[in-house]
Write an enzyme that holds these catalytic residues in place. Structure first.
Site, short mmCIF file in Angstrom:
data_model
loop_
_atom_site.label_atom_id
_atom_site.label_comp_id
_atom_site.label_asym_id
_atom_site.label_seq_id
_atom_site.Cartn_x
_atom_site.Cartn_y
_atom_site.Cartn_z
N LYS A 114 0.68 -1.22 -0.04
CA LYS A 114 -0.06 -0.20 -0.07
C LYS A 114 0.86 1.09 0.17
O LYS A 114 0.42 2.07 -0.72
CB LYS A 114 -1.00 0.01 1.01
CG LYS A 114 -1.83 -1.15 1.11
CD LYS A 114 -3.07 -1.05 2.22
CE LYS A 114 -3.95 -2.10 2.02
NZ LYS A 114 -5.33 -2.10 3.00
N LYS A 195 -6.02 -11.12 -6.55
CA LYS A 195 -7.41 -11.11 -6.06
C LYS A 195 -8.56 -10.06 -6.39
O LYS A 195 -8.09 -8.88 -6.66
CB LYS A 195 -7.41 -11.22 -4.50
CG LYS A 195 -7.20 -10.04 -3.70
CD LYS A 195 -7.28 -10.27 -2.32
CE LYS A 195 -7.05 -8.82 -1.45
NZ LYS A 195 -7.34 -8.98 -0.01
N LYS A 198 -11.98 -3.92 -4.98
CA LYS A 198 -12.94 -3.07 -5.07
C LYS A 198 -12.05 -1.83 -5.99
O LYS A 198 -12.49 -0.88 -6.48
CB LYS A 198 -13.47 -2.28 -3.74
CG LYS A 198 -14.45 -1.30 -3.85
CD LYS A 198 -15.95 -2.32 -3.99
CE LYS A 198 -17.00 -1.22 -3.72
NZ LYS A 198 -18.35 -1.76 -3.89
#
Length: 329
Positions: A114, A195, A198
């Site tokens: 991230k 994976k 969103k």
């Protein structure tokens, strides 16, 4: 397995996607039936680790709440609440942060991944949110936590923090155990190497549980597979088709073997439509219920506030004892 108390949470990213439902929410519904003390939190504090507009966050909290209720979460069988309404989460995170070393946090893969999306700068919140996760769990003396594969390292951190606290202040926290999801990790429909997410920039990659039938059909029709037309299950060499088989099995409750038997003789183009129809059938009643719940904003707010009051009642005596143990009173 003796389960005394379960804690789990979901970030408010709006309406959850297929992977969220199959990997977490479906399991939550089952667990609330099996355990007498279950807490599910809408993790609004965690969501601030990535930039959010306040108006978007407010709406996402309500949409996520509507979705989990529509999926079958029952506030009479669990505590469903918003994390930030229970300030002890943040207060305990500070105490636990003072027992956690920085190199351990720097080694966690989510920080590295991230941080890259934040121009390799990364905020203090992004670095330390696994400590807040530990506080979320330990504040209620939770014994079990449903987790996916990508959260196992964070739970291990919570376990180590609990043991460190117990060693320093005396036996107090149970060391929480994982309840691992049995559902295969759902992959992106456009890139089965990653994976479903969103935040995926490819709109056709992610199926949301409130998508219309036409949207679901389009996304599955465009799903990446390979040049072999037969339907088989081999995640290593045929990840795209295998992802479709995993989804089909999960939404129908069939085994992989049963799905393959039913699909014998179908080519992948036709099989994509079979999977799409199964997903549409599964989510049609949920989608209708979400729409209904979204129209009653005050009901959603009340559910979260009532849940927070119950969570506070549970947390208060535990946190008071923590304050005493560390010397605050």
């Amino acid at each position: 397995m003796v389960v005394d108390r379960i804690f789990s949470g979901i970030q408010p990213t709006g309406t959850p996607h297929l992977g969220n439902y199959l990997g977490a929410i479906q399991n939550w519904v089952n667990l609330q039936e099996e355990c007498s003390s279950v807490l599910y939190s809408i993790m609004d504090m965690h969501s601030l680790t990535m930039p959010k507009e306040p108006a978007v966050l407010r709406q996402n909290i309500l949409d996520t709440t509507a979705a989990v209720l529509a999926c079958g979460i029952d506030p009479k069988k669990c505590f469903l609440f918003r994390q930030s309404l229970v300030p002890e989460h943040a207060e305990l995170a500070w105490i636990l942060g003072c027992l956690t070393n920085v190199p351990r946090l720097l080694r966690l893969p989510q920080w590295k991944m991230k941080r890259a999306s934040q121009n390799n700068e990364g905020t203090v919140g992004l670095l330390t949110y696994p400590v807040l996760q530990a506080a979320d769990i330990l504040l209620y003396k939770s014994t079990h936590v449903p987790v996916g594969e990508d959260q196992v390292l964070h739970l291990e951190l919570a376990q180590d923090i609990a043991q460190h606290f117990n060693k320093k202040y005396g036996e107090f926290f149970p060391v929480p155990k994982a309840i691992l999801s049995t559902t295969k990790k759902i992959k992106s429909l456009r890139d089965p190497a990653v994976k479903m997410s969103k935040s995926d920039p490819q709109k056709l990659a992610t199926v949301n549980i409130a998508d219309s039938p036409d949207e679901i059909v389009l996304k599955f029709r465009k799903a990446v597979t390979d040049f072999t037309s037969e339907v088989t299950y081999d995640p290593a060499s045929r990840p795209g088709v295998s992802n479709l088989v995993s989804i089909h099995a999960a939404v129908t409750g069939l085994s992989i073997k049963e799905v393959l038997h039913q699909s014998a003789g179908l080519d992948t183009a036709h099989y994509k439509m079979v999977v799409a129809e199964s997903v549409i059938k599964k989510f049609a009643p949920i989608r209708n219920e979400i729409k209904k719940l979204q129209e009653d904003k005050s009901h959603l707010i009340k559910v979260l506030e009532d849940g927070a009051e119950k969570a506070k009642e549970l947390a208060a005596p535990i946190y008071q004892e923590i304050r005493r143990l560390v010397g605050f009173q």
